[in-house]
Motif scaffolding. Structure first.
Motif, short mmCIF file in Angstrom:
data_model
loop_
_atom_site.label_atom_id
_atom_site.label_comp_id
_atom_site.label_asym_id
_atom_site.label_seq_id
_atom_site.Cartn_x
_atom_site.Cartn_y
_atom_site.Cartn_z
N LEU A 248 0.82 -1.20 0.00
CA LEU A 248 0.00 0.00 0.00
C LEU A 248 0.86 1.26 0.00
N THR A 249 1.93 1.26 0.78
CA THR A 249 2.78 2.45 0.88
C THR A 249 3.91 2.45 -0.15
N LYS A 250 3.88 1.46 -1.03
CA LYS A 250 4.90 1.34 -2.08
C LYS A 250 6.32 1.33 -1.50
N GLY A 251 6.47 0.59 -0.40
CA GLY A 251 7.78 0.42 0.20
C GLY A 251 8.22 1.56 1.10
N ARG A 252 7.32 2.48 1.39
CA ARG A 252 7.69 3.58 2.29
C ARG A 252 7.73 3.11 3.75
N ILE A 253 6.89 2.10 4.06
CA ILE A 253 6.86 1.50 5.39
C ILE A 253 7.28 0.05 5.28
N LEU A 254 8.23 -0.35 6.11
CA LEU A 254 8.65 -1.75 6.20
C LEU A 254 8.02 -2.35 7.45
N GLU A 307 -7.85 3.09 3.45
CA GLU A 307 -7.77 1.75 2.85
C GLU A 307 -7.44 0.69 3.89
N LEU A 308 -6.56 1.03 4.83
CA LEU A 308 -6.25 0.08 5.90
C LEU A 308 -7.47 -0.19 6.77
N ILE A 309 -8.23 0.85 7.08
CA ILE A 309 -9.45 0.67 7.87
C ILE A 309 -10.47 -0.18 7.12
N ALA A 310 -10.53 0.00 5.80
CA ALA A 310 -11.45 -0.81 5.00
C ALA A 310 -11.04 -2.28 5.00
N LYS A 311 -9.74 -2.54 4.95
CA LYS A 311 -9.25 -3.92 4.92
C LYS A 311 -9.28 -4.56 6.30
#
Length: 331
Positions: A248-254, A307-311
């Motif tokens: 989701l963050t395109k690799g901004r968060i590991l 999106e995280l809340i939806a998932k």
């Protein structure tokens, strides 16, 4: 002392709580935020895996055995036992001249429901390759092969491969080896006991190697970071928050899970490491705490949060599907 991180409500009343501790640390070791005890000691469990594979990468194991970035991601994974994960495990072992029967992690039912049902459908039993730690064990066996060490007894704390990894993990967390206590993990190998502060520091250094004072380890740790960010599906699996978040963050968060609800996150652009431990080990608390922390620290966008809340909706449903309660962060 641990603080309340989550309230589970029913009819507007708190029915259950989860307590925990959170440490947020920058790449230079400064605590920039904390809840509870940022120096609480805890077992790192599987969140230590990126640092356990460091000696193999540093000493040229990937080049010697033609290990791909995807296979390296499997070595640091807590995978779901999907076909992709099993194939990668077998590929690594084949490249180092071993077979799956040398894995000493024990058989485990795949965490992925579809993979587990497929085994039942085929009349097959779970095998060690389905164990979420089979990638880590493959890395240990590969290190044995590379260094000419005996495969027998590779899980024992007195085995040289475990001693080498112990030193690498200690250095990654900026601790002396004698300060890094051990226990036995669920897969039979040593597991490390240390402050969550040092876990968060290690992850800050992992995602910002150029500022992390790695010295001669910088190239290897950068390779490990890149593999995790490039292959999120391998690091965890379908539908799991580690994979979802990195995609989701395109690799901004590991992101990397550990058992008993210890969890490590890091912001790549900021060089910030985050570790939390849920006091009761409750796995259900992990997703809402992750989302809450990232929102609190402003490390995700509004769209990403939505999106995280939806998932992973912070609601409770009964068996009919009615919404009957909420999951609320307290921070």
């Amino acid at each position: 002392m641990s603080e309340i991180l989550l309230n589970y409500t029913r009819a507007g009343k708190v029915e259950s709580i989860h307590r925990g501790d959170i440490a947020v640390v920058d790449v230079k070791g400064k605590v920039i935020d904390a809840i509870g005890d940022a120096h609480r000691a805890m077992f790192w469990r599987s969140a230590a895996k990126p640092f356990q594979v460091l000696p193999f990468v540093k000493q040229g194991g990937m080049q010697q055995y033609n290990i791909t970035g995807e296979e390296l991601a499997l070595m640091v994974s807590s995978h779901s036992g999907e076909n992709l994960h099993v194939e990668l495990t077998n590929s690594i072992l084949g490249k180092v001249g071993l077979s799956a029967n040398v894995l000493a992690c024990g058989p485990a039912r795949p965490m992925d429901g579809r993979a587990s049902r497929e085994l039942v459908k085929l009349g097959q039993k779970p095998e060690p390759v389905h164990n979420p730690c089979s990638g880590k064990h493959s890395a240990m066996l590969a290190l044995c092969q590379m260094l000419g060490l005996p495969v027998e007894g590779y899980t024992e704390d007195e085995h040289q491969v475990q001693k080498i990894m112990h030193q690498a993990v200690a250095a990654s967390a900026c601790l002396s080896p004698e300060k890094l206590e051990i226990g036995i993990d669920g897969c039979g190998v040593p597991v490390f006991y240390l402050p969550i502060y040092n876990m968060a520091l290690a992850y800050a250094r992992l995602v910002k190697p150029e500022s992390g004072n790695w010295g001669e380890d910088e190239e290897a740790i950068t390779t490990i970071r890149n593999a995790m960010l490039e292959y999120p599906q391998v690091v965890a699996g379908t539908g799991r928050i580690d994979t979802v978040l990195m995609n989701l963050t395109k690799g901004r968060i590991l992101a990397k899970v550990g058992a008993e609800a210890v969890y490590c996150l890091a912001s790549v652009p900021d060089g910030i490491g985050i570790t939390f431990k849920i006091e009761d080990g409750g796995h259900r608390a992990i997703n809402p705490v992750i989302i809450g922390i990232l929102k609190k620290l402003d490390l995700i966008t509004t769209a990403e949060y939505d999106e995280l809340i939806a998932k992973f909706p912070p609601i409770l449903k009964n068996h009919r599907g009615d919404i009957i309660g909420t999951i609320e962060t307290t921070f």
